[in-house]
Design a protein around this motif. Structure first.
Motif, short mmCIF file in Angstrom:
data_model
loop_
_atom_site.label_atom_id
_atom_site.label_comp_id
_atom_site.label_asym_id
_atom_site.label_seq_id
_atom_site.Cartn_x
_atom_site.Cartn_y
_atom_site.Cartn_z
N LEU A 100 40.85 -41.98 -3.30
CA LEU A 100 41.18 -40.56 -3.25
C LEU A 100 41.45 -40.03 -4.66
CD1 LEU A 100 41.88 -37.91 -1.82
CD2 LEU A 100 44.20 -38.82 -1.48
N LEU A 101 42.19 -40.79 -5.47
CA LEU A 101 42.52 -40.31 -6.81
C LEU A 101 41.26 -40.08 -7.63
CD1 LEU A 101 44.54 -39.59 -8.98
CD2 LEU A 101 44.78 -42.03 -9.53
N TYR A 102 40.26 -40.92 -7.47
CA TYR A 102 39.01 -40.73 -8.20
C TYR A 102 38.38 -39.39 -7.83
CZ TYR A 102 34.60 -41.92 -10.49
OH TYR A 102 33.49 -41.93 -11.31
N ALA A 103 38.30 -39.09 -6.54
CA ALA A 103 37.73 -37.82 -6.10
C ALA A 103 38.57 -36.65 -6.62
CB ALA A 103 37.65 -37.78 -4.57
N GLN A 104 39.88 -36.81 -6.63
CA GLN A 104 40.76 -35.73 -7.11
C GLN A 104 40.54 -35.47 -8.61
OE1 GLN A 104 44.49 -37.51 -5.84
NE2 GLN A 104 44.71 -35.99 -4.20
N LEU A 105 40.41 -36.53 -9.38
CA LEU A 105 40.19 -36.35 -10.82
C LEU A 105 38.83 -35.73 -11.10
CD1 LEU A 105 41.77 -39.58 -12.38
CD2 LEU A 105 42.77 -37.31 -12.13
N ARG A 106 37.82 -36.09 -10.33
CA ARG A 106 36.51 -35.44 -10.48
C ARG A 106 36.63 -33.94 -10.25
NH1 ARG A 106 32.07 -35.56 -8.00
NH2 ARG A 106 30.68 -35.70 -9.79
N GLU A 107 37.37 -33.56 -9.23
CA GLU A 107 37.54 -32.14 -8.94
C GLU A 107 38.33 -31.44 -10.04
OE1 GLU A 107 36.03 -30.25 -6.60
OE2 GLU A 107 34.94 -32.15 -6.44
N ARG B 10 39.30 -39.02 -18.56
CA ARG B 10 38.11 -39.87 -18.64
C ARG B 10 38.49 -41.35 -18.63
NH1 ARG B 10 34.34 -39.10 -23.42
NH2 ARG B 10 33.13 -40.55 -22.15
N VAL B 11 39.51 -41.69 -19.38
CA VAL B 11 39.96 -43.08 -19.45
C VAL B 11 40.37 -43.57 -18.07
CG1 VAL B 11 41.91 -44.51 -20.23
CG2 VAL B 11 40.63 -43.12 -21.88
N ASN B 12 41.08 -42.73 -17.32
CA ASN B 12 41.57 -43.17 -16.02
C ASN B 12 40.48 -43.17 -14.96
OD1 ASN B 12 44.70 -43.69 -15.88
ND2 ASN B 12 44.33 -42.14 -17.46
N LEU B 13 39.47 -42.33 -15.08
CA LEU B 13 38.30 -42.45 -14.21
C LEU B 13 37.60 -43.79 -14.44
CD1 LEU B 13 36.95 -38.81 -14.47
CD2 LEU B 13 37.54 -39.96 -12.34
N GLU B 14 37.50 -44.18 -15.71
CA GLU B 14 36.91 -45.49 -16.02
C GLU B 14 37.75 -46.61 -15.42
OE1 GLU B 14 34.17 -48.16 -18.19
OE2 GLU B 14 34.11 -46.22 -17.20
N ARG B 15 39.07 -46.52 -15.52
CA ARG B 15 39.95 -47.53 -14.94
C ARG B 15 39.76 -47.62 -13.42
NH1 ARG B 15 44.60 -45.90 -18.36
NH2 ARG B 15 44.75 -47.50 -19.97
N ARG C 121 47.95 -30.49 -8.74
CA ARG C 121 48.15 -30.38 -10.19
C ARG C 121 48.04 -31.75 -10.84
NH1 ARG C 121 53.63 -28.20 -11.62
NH2 ARG C 121 54.23 -29.74 -10.05
N LEU C 122 47.44 -31.77 -12.02
CA LEU C 122 47.40 -33.00 -12.81
C LEU C 122 48.79 -33.30 -13.34
CD1 LEU C 122 44.17 -32.81 -14.99
CD2 LEU C 122 44.77 -34.61 -13.41
N ARG C 123 49.17 -34.57 -13.23
CA ARG C 123 50.44 -35.02 -13.81
C ARG C 123 50.13 -36.21 -14.72
NH1 ARG C 123 55.18 -35.82 -9.68
NH2 ARG C 123 56.33 -35.67 -11.63
#
Length: 507
Positions: free
Chosen positions: A156-163, A265-270, A485-487
């Motif tokens: 879910l977090l990956y999809a949220q960060l993409r959005e 970007r770093v955390n999407l890679e992670r 919201r991004l934290r």
């Protein structure tokens, strides 16, 4: 050898027919052998003769910017093809390579994790193996969009960060104002830097600009409305929300939008790396967030706060399996803690040993008289703290195989769970509400009863667990809250920078 006409199919060996392309493939994660296999399993037919299909692929590749990837890396073949109705053999192969490479990066990450942020993995711990990239492409051959969707992590977090990258326009804004260093800014003071602080919080959307400004009469005054905004900013960045702009808050305020974009970007890679470590039933230690998540059937069933390793004694990244418990544990002081913490205290006052209920042992495990030891050069000795009140491990230690001698445990330092920043341990993970976790780890009521009896006995005993729970100690520094919201968390261990630099180098 000249290029074949598109309607004849790819019956020629790719390496000999297209040496330049084959060499380019060899330098990437998808080599010419896999590209050749992709065609062979489709009857050696060319794949990109339809302009509409190429345009769809281009759109899907450009959409990779929201995965934190660089679309340009995957557009080489399409740029060569342009809008031509007929695409030569080697160009067709180049497009296929770029397509497969994009799927591979979505599945495994742009970087090789082991070279940038390695995890130690127990030999028996399960790792999820994604569908081989050629199989994935063939399985979804009639639906390019589905091939990309299936390659992406399911988290879910990956999809949220993409959005967030798709919709978060603030990530693309110009650099915001920098608040200069100086003494801590506290509510009620007057300071010229308050003007910049107010502007910075307005730029970040924390302080509304459409409300009447209490500062209009005195722009240098740190007023109540500004204090409220600072506290909200601190909470969003996992800082102590005391309203005081000290060094930690100032550091987070002065992170630029470009740096925040790179952090996402770093955390999407992670998250692409982490996909293979996840299981439906799993205990996750979120190191940067200093919390523990107990996952059942893919859902978080229980969570709690933790205390994790300091910057100098970091909690390691690993995956293992919880095998047993130690009830009423003794604590053998690790060599680093003995040398850096305990030895100076003993040299200052040898009575520290008795007050801490510690025995001195030689290399053979024999108890020594502490007054017989030359504490200026103690040699090969160990300290062992007795079980009971004040023991550093509390009443239980939760064990799993690893080469770092770390584990989860109870702690007498319960007050530290109230801190926003909890990087305070020597590498092990202290768990708040640890006895609730024991109930989850025990497979049945009889095991729970035995655990309770052994705890009450005060004796140091081991309990082997019938159900071995996977445990993952992982690190990520971005979250999305319930309000979307991004934290951002502080990169306490400095791991973000290493990944960012590798991404900027292109691997």
């Amino acid at each position: 050898m000249g290029q074949m006409e598109p309607d004849t199919g790819m019956t020629t060996d790719l390496a000999s027919a297209c040496p330049a392309e084959y060499q380019r493939f060899a330098a990437s994660a998808v080599d010419g052998v896999r590209v050749q296999e992709y065609y062979r399993r489709q009857g050696d037919q060319l794949q990109w003769q339809d302009v509409a299909r190429r345009n769809l692929l281009r759109s899907l590749l450009e959409d990779l910017q929201y995965d934190g990837l660089e679309p340009q890396e995957y557009l080489h073949g399409l740029q060569q093809a342009g809008t031509a109705p007929v695409v030569p053999y080697c160009t067709d192969a180049g497009i296929s390579h770029d397509y497969l490479l994009a799927l591979h990066h979505l599945q495994h990450g742009r970087l090789v994790q082991a070279g940038v942020e390695p995890y130690w993995v127990e030999a028996a711990a399960a790792l999820r193996q994604p569908l081989p990239v050629v199989d994935l492409a063939l399985q979804t051959a009639g639906d390019l969009a589905r091939s990309f969707a299936q390659a992406r992590p399911a988290q879910l977090l990956y999809a949220q960060l993409r959005e967030q990258l798709r919709d978060g326009t603030w990530l693309q804004q110009d650099d915001w104002i920098v608040v200069a260093a100086g003494k801590s800014l506290k509510p009620g003071i007057r300071d010229a830097r308050v003007v910049d602080l107010r502007l910075r919080l307005q730029q970040g959307g924390v302080l509304p600009v459409d409300q009447p400004d209490a500062d209009s009469a005195d722009p240098y005054l740190y007023d109540e409305r500004l204090e409220t905004a600072v506290k909200a900013f601190q909470a969003d960045h996992y800082l102590e929300d005391d309203g005081i702009v000290g060094p930690a808050t100032l550091t987070e305020l002065n992170v630029s939008p470009r740096q925040r974009l790179m952090q996402v970007r770093v955390n999407l890679e992670r998250l692409r790396w982490l996909e293979k470590y996840l299981e439906p039933n799993l205990l996750i230690v979120d190191i940067a967030g200093a919390r523990l998540l107990y996952v059942e059937n893919g859902q978080v069933a229980w969570r709690t706060r933790t205390q994790v390793g300091t910057v100098g004694r970091q909690t390691p990244l690993l995956k293992s399996r919880i095998t047993h418990l130690t009830m009423n544990p003794t604590w053998t002081v690790p060599p680093t803690i003995f040398r850096k913490d305990k030895l100076p205290a003993i040299r200052k006052d040898i009575g520290y040993l008795e007050r801490s209920r510690m025995q001195v042992l030689n290399g053979q495990g024999q108890v020594l008289d502490p007054y017989s030891v030359d504490w200026s050069a103690p040699g090969n000795i160990m300290l062992r703290q007795a079980a009971g009140p004040g023991n550093a491990l509390g009443r239980v230690a939760i064990r799993f195989a690893n080469p770092f001698s770390v584990y989860l445990h109870d702690t007498p330092s319960q007050h530290l769970f109230g801190r926003a920043t909890r990087t305070v341990s020597s590498g092990c993970v202290r768990v708040e509400g640890v006895f609730s976790l024991l109930d989850l780890l025990a497979a049945d009521d009889s095991t729970r009863q035995r655990i309770e009896q052994l705890l009450d006995s005060g004796e140091t005993r081991q309990v082997n667990l019938a159900r071995l729970t996977p445990v993952l100690l992982a690190y990520w520094t971005v979250e999305v809250d319930v309000d979307g919201r991004l934290r951002f968390r502080a990169d306490s261990y400095g791991l973000d920078q290493r990944v960012a630099e590798a991404l900027e180098r292109g691997g």
